[in-house]
Design a protein around this motif. Structure first.
Motif, PDB file in Angstrom:
ATOM      1  N   ASN A 221       5.258   6.387  -1.367  1.00 48.86           N
ATOM      2  CA  ASN A 221       5.518   6.900  -2.723  1.00 48.86           C
ATOM      3  C   ASN A 221       5.971   8.359  -2.692  1.00 48.86           C
ATOM      4  OD1 ASN A 221       4.935   4.509  -3.986  1.00 48.86           O
ATOM      5  ND2 ASN A 221       2.957   5.151  -4.794  1.00 48.86           N
ATOM      6  N   GLU A 222       5.354   9.162  -1.848  1.00 49.53           N
ATOM      7  CA  GLU A 222       5.735  10.583  -1.752  1.00 49.53           C
ATOM      8  C   GLU A 222       7.150  10.729  -1.203  1.00 49.53           C
ATOM      9  OE1 GLU A 222       1.265  12.462  -1.039  1.00 49.53           O
ATOM     10  OE2 GLU A 222       2.456  11.834   0.687  1.00 49.53           O
TER      11      GLU A 222
ATOM     12  N   LYS B 141       6.159   4.060   9.948  1.00 50.06           N
ATOM     13  CA  LYS B 141       6.801   5.375   9.998  1.00 50.06           C
ATOM     14  C   LYS B 141       8.017   5.320  10.912  1.00 50.06           C
ATOM     15  CE  LYS B 141       5.701  10.226  10.736  1.00 50.06           C
ATOM     16  NZ  LYS B 141       4.627  11.184  11.033  1.00 50.06           N
TER      17      LYS B 141
ATOM     18  N   GLU C 198       0.566   3.875  -1.579  1.00 50.96           N
ATOM     19  CA  GLU C 198      -0.235   5.093  -1.774  1.00 50.96           C
ATOM     20  C   GLU C 198      -0.914   5.538  -0.478  1.00 50.96           C
ATOM     21  OE1 GLU C 198      -0.419   6.964  -4.557  1.00 50.96           O
ATOM     22  OE2 GLU C 198       0.985   5.623  -5.549  1.00 50.96           O
ATOM     23  N   GLU C 199      -0.856   4.703   0.547  1.00 52.68           N
ATOM     24  CA  GLU C 199      -1.476   5.014   1.837  1.00 52.68           C
ATOM     25  C   GLU C 199      -0.446   5.674   2.746  1.00 52.68           C
ATOM     26  OE1 GLU C 199      -4.734   4.370   2.735  1.00 52.68           O
ATOM     27  OE2 GLU C 199      -4.981   3.857   0.613  1.00 52.68           O
ATOM     28  N   PRO C 200      -0.887   6.610   3.606  1.00 52.28           N
ATOM     29  CA  PRO C 200       0.076   7.211   4.549  1.00 52.28           C
ATOM     30  C   PRO C 200       0.726   6.132   5.416  1.00 52.28           C
ATOM     31  CG  PRO C 200      -1.970   8.460   4.528  1.00 52.28           C
ATOM     32  CD  PRO C 200      -2.209   7.204   3.712  1.00 52.28           C
TER      33      PRO C 200
ATOM     34  N   ASN D 220       0.822  -1.224   0.000  1.00 53.12           N
ATOM     35  CA  ASN D 220       0.000   0.000   0.000  1.00 53.12           C
ATOM     36  C   ASN D 220       0.857   1.276   0.000  1.00 53.12           C
ATOM     37  OD1 ASN D 220      -2.357  -1.583   0.188  1.00 53.12           O
ATOM     38  ND2 ASN D 220      -2.089  -1.719   2.408  1.00 53.12           N
TER      39      ASN D 220
ATOM     40  N   LYS E 116       1.250  13.034   7.013  1.00 57.77           N
ATOM     41  CA  LYS E 116       0.356  12.179   6.212  1.00 57.77           C
ATOM     42  C   LYS E 116       1.058  11.668   4.946  1.00 57.77           C
ATOM     43  CE  LYS E 116      -3.786  13.386   8.208  1.00 57.77           C
ATOM     44  NZ  LYS E 116      -4.331  12.436   9.106  1.00 57.77           N
ATOM     45  N   GLU E 117       2.385  11.662   4.981  1.00 56.90           N
ATOM     46  CA  GLU E 117       3.158  11.279   3.806  1.00 56.90           C
ATOM     47  C   GLU E 117       3.031   9.779   3.522  1.00 56.90           C
ATOM     48  OE1 GLU E 117       7.244  12.772   1.859  1.00 56.90           O
ATOM     49  OE2 GLU E 117       7.314  12.398   4.004  1.00 56.90           O
ATOM     50  N   THR E 118       3.022   9.459   2.226  1.00 51.79           N
ATOM     51  CA  THR E 118       2.976   8.058   1.814  1.00 51.79           C
ATOM     52  C   THR E 118       4.379   7.603   1.426  1.00 51.79           C
ATOM     53  OG1 THR E 118       2.648   8.518  -0.545  1.00 51.79           O
ATOM     54  CG2 THR E 118       0.657   8.438   0.847  1.00 51.79           C
TER      55      THR E 118
END
Length: 134
Positions: free
Chosen positions: A105-106, A28, A20-22, A18, A101-103
């Motif tokens: 991918n980001e 984290k 694309e999910e945070p 996932n 809230k970063e994913t």
């Protein structure tokens, strides 16, 4: 190369479930720890030493009517190139933290931008033309 571990880290981020999910709190924390282990820093002291040597050489020519010589111009160009390269490296933000809230991918995208900037700075420094003694 300095870039290899960063590229491997990006590949790992892209492989997360996932992406694309945070980030979950657990992921984290785990990812932040990996970022800290990578310790993004580059020792630019040798580059600064080269810049200082070129500056001293150039300064030694001042006041001797050699300021208009091609050697002096070469030294100025070399000094400016080294100074610009040092500035580019110093401008890089090595303190990379995961946003609220970063994913994955980001974060991978930001890391890719970091690599791009780092590669540009390195390429600029590799292209410095050092004048010969004579």
């Amino acid at each position: 190369s300095v870039i290899d571990p960063i590229s491997e880290f990006i590949d790992e981020l892209n492989g997360y479930e996932n992406p694309e999910e945070p980030f979950s709190e657990e992921l984290k924390k785990k990812t932040s720890e990996k970022l800290q282990e990578m310790v993004f820093s580059i020792d630019i002291s040798e580059i600064e030493c080269l810049r200082d040597e070129i500056e001293n050489w150039k300064s030694g020519m001042e006041g001797t009517n050699l300021e208009n010589s091609s050697k002096y111009s070469d030294l100025e160009e070399c000094y400016d190139s080294l100074e610009n390269g040092i500035s580019e490296l110093e401008d890089l933000d090595f303190e990379i933290e995961i946003g609220e809230k970063e994913t994955p991918n980001e974060l991978a995208e930001r890391m890719q931008e970091f690599i791009y900037d780092l590669e540009n700075a390195i390429a600029d420094l590799e292209g410095v033309n050092f004048p010969g003694m004579f």
